[in-house]
Design a protein around this motif. Structure first.
Motif, mmCIF file in Angstrom:
data_model
loop_
_atom_site.group_PDB
_atom_site.id
_atom_site.type_symbol
_atom_site.label_atom_id
_atom_site.label_comp_id
_atom_site.label_asym_id
_atom_site.label_seq_id
_atom_site.Cartn_x
_atom_site.Cartn_y
_atom_site.Cartn_z
ATOM 1 N N ARG A 299 0.831 -1.215 0.000
ATOM 2 C CA ARG A 299 0.000 0.000 0.000
ATOM 3 C C ARG A 299 0.861 1.259 0.000
ATOM 4 O O ARG A 299 0.565 2.230 -0.714
ATOM 5 N N LEU A 300 1.935 1.236 0.767
ATOM 6 C CA LEU A 300 2.835 2.393 0.794
ATOM 7 C C LEU A 300 3.495 2.607 -0.565
ATOM 8 O O LEU A 300 3.635 3.744 -1.024
ATOM 9 N N GLN A 301 3.888 1.514 -1.215
ATOM 10 C CA GLN A 301 4.494 1.633 -2.542
ATOM 11 C C GLN A 301 3.500 2.200 -3.545
ATOM 12 O O GLN A 301 3.849 3.056 -4.367
ATOM 13 N N ALA A 302 2.236 1.729 -3.485
ATOM 14 C CA ALA A 302 1.214 2.239 -4.404
ATOM 15 C C ALA A 302 0.957 3.720 -4.148
ATOM 16 O O ALA A 302 0.830 4.518 -5.090
ATOM 17 N N GLU A 303 0.875 4.104 -2.878
ATOM 18 C CA GLU A 303 0.656 5.513 -2.559
ATOM 19 C C GLU A 303 1.826 6.366 -3.036
ATOM 20 O O GLU A 303 1.627 7.487 -3.527
ATOM 21 N N PHE A 304 3.045 5.850 -2.887
ATOM 22 C CA PHE A 304 4.218 6.608 -3.333
ATOM 23 C C PHE A 304 4.228 6.764 -4.849
ATOM 24 O O PHE A 304 4.557 7.843 -5.366
ATOM 25 N N GLN A 305 3.870 5.696 -5.567
ATOM 26 C CA GLN A 305 3.819 5.786 -7.025
ATOM 27 C C GLN A 305 2.759 6.788 -7.462
ATOM 28 O O GLN A 305 2.979 7.587 -8.389
ATOM 29 N N ASN A 306 1.588 6.763 -6.809
ATOM 30 C CA ASN A 306 0.553 7.745 -7.135
ATOM 31 C C ASN A 306 1.025 9.160 -6.843
ATOM 32 O O ASN A 306 0.736 10.093 -7.601
ATOM 33 N N TYR A 307 1.741 9.318 -5.738
ATOM 34 C CA TYR A 307 2.277 10.638 -5.388
ATOM 35 C C TYR A 307 3.265 11.118 -6.439
ATOM 36 O O TYR A 307 3.231 12.284 -6.857
#
Length: 217
Positions: free
Chosen positions: A67-75
């Protein structure tokens, strides 16, 4: 009487070949003690429970990491998109400020005044603006489109079948998909009644063709 030596105690006779331990009675097993097999099974069950807990914790941490990786990619994508948008707005603003200069260059070219060093500077400026993505549009004879054209003059013409740009008073400019200035044009609409007359003439011609032509006197 026989005298006893002080501090010396007589021990019972031990058979030959036997140790002193054999002479002592064996302690009876305690009541309620778990057999060795049950103890091993309990240990295995405990280890299995600990393994399940560790596996569950690992799955939770793995999910958190994903989830953190997905949020970082979206950011990152959002930041990159915002950066591109800000850049486009800045470039479009700069090009908008240059439009009056480009209009002056165009008028000078139409009047044959674009000569010498002024011509070289003007062409260099137009080249730089084109490299930055500025595109000119607007041509005589193209259909009028209110999304990219601004009509400053209006008239009727018998030779047009739709609202048409008959003169480009000021060219339009776009930057990418963004129209930073519409083309300012003079438009002409079909002459009122011209379409009806042409339609009647076409109908009469078709009728004559079907009947074999006009009757001869």
């Amino acid at each position: 009487m026989t005298e006893e030596t002080p501090g010396f105690e007589e021990k019972p006779d031990v058979p030959s070949g036997a140790t002193s331990d054999d002479a002592e009675p064996t302690a009876a097993p305690q009541e309620g003690a778990a057999p060795a097999g049950d103890s091993s099974a309990a240990q295995i069950a405990g280890l299995t429970a600990q393994l399940d807990q560790a596996r569950k914790a690992l799955e939770e941490r793995t999910g958190d990491l994903q989830r953190l990786q997905a949020e970082f990619q979206n950011y990152r994508r959002r930041v990159e998109r915002d950066r591109i948008t800000v850049k486009e707005i800045a470039v479009a603003s700069l090009l908008t400020e240059l439009l009056p200069v480009l209009d002056d260059i165009g008028r000078a070219r139409e009047h044959g005044e674009l000569l010498g060093g002024f011509k070289s500077v003007a062409e260099s400026l137009e080249t730089v603006a084109a490299k930055m993505g500025l595109q000119q549009f607007g041509k005589e004879g193209e259909p009028f489109d209110p999304t990219i054209h601004e009509a400053l003059m209006h008239s009727y013409a018998p030779d047009v079948t739709e609202t048409t740009c008959v003169a480009i008073l000021q060219p339009g400019y776009r930057f990418g998909e963004r129209t930073i200035r519409p083309a300012r044009v003079a438009v002409a609409e079909p002459q009122p009644g011209a379409q009806t007359v042409k339609g009647e003439e076409a109908t009469e011609a078709a009728d004559d063709k079907e009947s074999g032509g006009p009757d001869e006197g």
